[in-house]
Design a protein around this motif. Structure first.
Motif, short mmCIF file in Angstrom:
data_model
loop_
_atom_site.label_atom_id
_atom_site.label_comp_id
_atom_site.label_asym_id
_atom_site.label_seq_id
_atom_site.Cartn_x
_atom_site.Cartn_y
_atom_site.Cartn_z
N ASP A 222 0.85 -1.20 0.00
CA ASP A 222 0.00 0.00 0.00
C ASP A 222 0.88 1.24 0.00
OD1 ASP A 222 0.73 0.74 2.67
OD2 ASP A 222 -0.82 -0.55 3.50
N ARG A 223 0.26 2.41 -0.10
CA ARG A 223 1.02 3.65 -0.29
C ARG A 223 1.91 3.97 0.91
NH1 ARG A 223 -1.62 8.07 2.07
NH2 ARG A 223 -3.69 7.62 2.90
N ARG A 224 1.46 3.65 2.11
CA ARG A 224 2.28 3.92 3.29
C ARG A 224 3.49 3.00 3.35
NH1 ARG A 224 -2.99 4.63 4.95
NH2 ARG A 224 -3.48 6.68 5.85
N GLN A 225 3.26 1.74 3.03
CA GLN A 225 4.37 0.77 3.07
C GLN A 225 5.42 1.09 2.02
OE1 GLN A 225 1.83 -2.69 2.55
NE2 GLN A 225 2.19 -3.36 4.66
N SER A 228 7.45 4.09 3.04
CA SER A 228 8.39 3.74 4.10
C SER A 228 9.59 2.99 3.55
CB SER A 228 7.68 2.90 5.16
OG SER A 228 8.57 2.51 6.18
N ALA A 233 8.62 8.20 4.04
CA ALA A 233 7.60 8.39 5.07
C ALA A 233 8.15 9.34 6.13
CB ALA A 233 7.23 7.05 5.70
N ARG A 296 6.83 11.77 -2.89
CA ARG A 296 5.98 10.77 -2.25
C ARG A 296 4.71 10.54 -3.07
NH1 ARG A 296 6.77 12.62 2.41
NH2 ARG A 296 5.01 14.04 2.54
N THR A 300 3.50 7.12 -5.00
CA THR A 300 2.16 6.56 -4.80
C THR A 300 1.47 6.31 -6.13
OG1 THR A 300 1.95 7.69 -2.66
CG2 THR A 300 -0.08 6.97 -3.73
#
Length: 315
Positions: A222-225, A228, A233, A296, A300
């Motif tokens: 996912d976008r957060r992973q 990171s 992040a 970022r 994404t």
């Protein structure tokens, strides 16, 4: 069955091994014979299945990769961790002394405390692509360095020498680009993914190939992973009423470097990302903060494009 954590401190000549919580340590040579002995020792642990062993080593370049590939090929679970994190952990538990056997024990204790994820090893083709991309980056850096020297050189003989070297480096760069083209064409998946990535204005072949080589997880997280993993992040510093600036860091520096350049280009030629960055700057954000946010957002977008298998479309 309890897991046994196997910390390995890797150097050119030796592998120092510590088994936690068994408290046993030993050393083998860092060669084929030493690896065979290591596997025999691990297989002899009260007939424990390999699924109950978690082997961990620090990232040390080609030395750890050879050991990792050998153990992975024999079905062992292997994690590779950041040496800086292990050293910080050693200081946190008061372990100031540093020797190879001590390092092996600290690595084993570190993995027990942090439980790092076991990631699949890159296949041979992806590893070869990564090395080609890295070599191209080195040649580009040499070209830039020689061009800078040429601007500073006054003697004609020095200028001639630099120009000869620049000519050879540019030929080598063309040869590497041809090798990369050939390597990408071997894989239908890579051809499709490269086309998907380069459909985004601001993303060229160099950025796409670096992502294919250095971020194979693209499209599966996912976008957060994924942010990171790339070190994009933001992390904050806050205590009571005080709140410091947010920073980025860690992750995969090579990915972050190409995304920075891609974000600069996209901020000029990609209408959506240009509008996004301009809104941040207009809201008073420093330009570098706006650029990082653009990096970022670009990542994404690329992650979603690979996940969905659909090329870029203007909003």
């Amino acid at each position: 069955m309890a897991t046994v954590y196997v910390g390995i401190d890797v150097c050119k000549e030796w592998l120092d091994i510590h088994l936690h919580p068994l408290g046993r340590s030993f050393r083998v040579t860092n060669d084929t014979a030493g690896l065979r002995r290591l596997k025999r020792e691990l297989d002899a642990l009260d007939q424990m299945p390999r699924s109950a062993l978690h082997i961990v080593m620090e990232a040390t370049g080609k030395w750890h990769r050879a050991v990792q590939r050998s153990l992975h090929a024999d079905g062992f679970y292997v994690s590779v961790v950041d040496p800086a994190q292990v050293r910080a952990y050693a200081h946190a538990i008061g372990r100031r002394a540093k020797t190879d056997p001590i390092d092996a024990a600290v690595i084993a204790a570190f993995v027990l405390a942090t439980k790092p994820e076991i990631r699949p090893l890159r296949d041979a083709e992806t590893q070869a692509l990564s090395e080609l991309v890295a070599r191209r980056r080195q040649i580009v850096q040499m070209v830039v360095a020689e061009e800078n020297r040429l601007r500073m050189a006054l003697a004609k003989q020095a200028q001639k020498s630099i120009k000869r070297l620049l000519k050879a480096l540019r030929r080598e760069l063309e040869s590497l680009d041809a090798d990369l083209d050939s390597h990408i064409r071997k894989s239908p998946v890579w051809r499709v993914r490269e086309a998907l990535l380069t459909s985004v204005p601001g993303v060229g072949a160099t950025t796409a190939r670096t992502l294919l080589a250095e971020l194979p997880e693209l499209g599966s997280l996912d976008r957060r992973q994924i942010a990171s993993l790339a070190g994009l992040a933001p992390w904050t510093r806050q205590s009571g009423k005080w709140k410091g600036k947010s920073f980025i860091g860690g992750g995969r520096g090579k990915v972050r470097a190409v995304l920075f350049m891609a974000a600069l280009v996209a901020s000029r030629y990609n209408p959506d990302l240009k509008a996004f960055r301009d809104r941040l700057v207009a809201a008073g954000k420093p330009k570098i903060v706006a650029t990082v946010a653009t990096m970022r957002k670009l990542l994404t977008i690329l992650n979603a494009i690979i996940r969905d298998g659909r090329p870029w479309q203007n909003a």
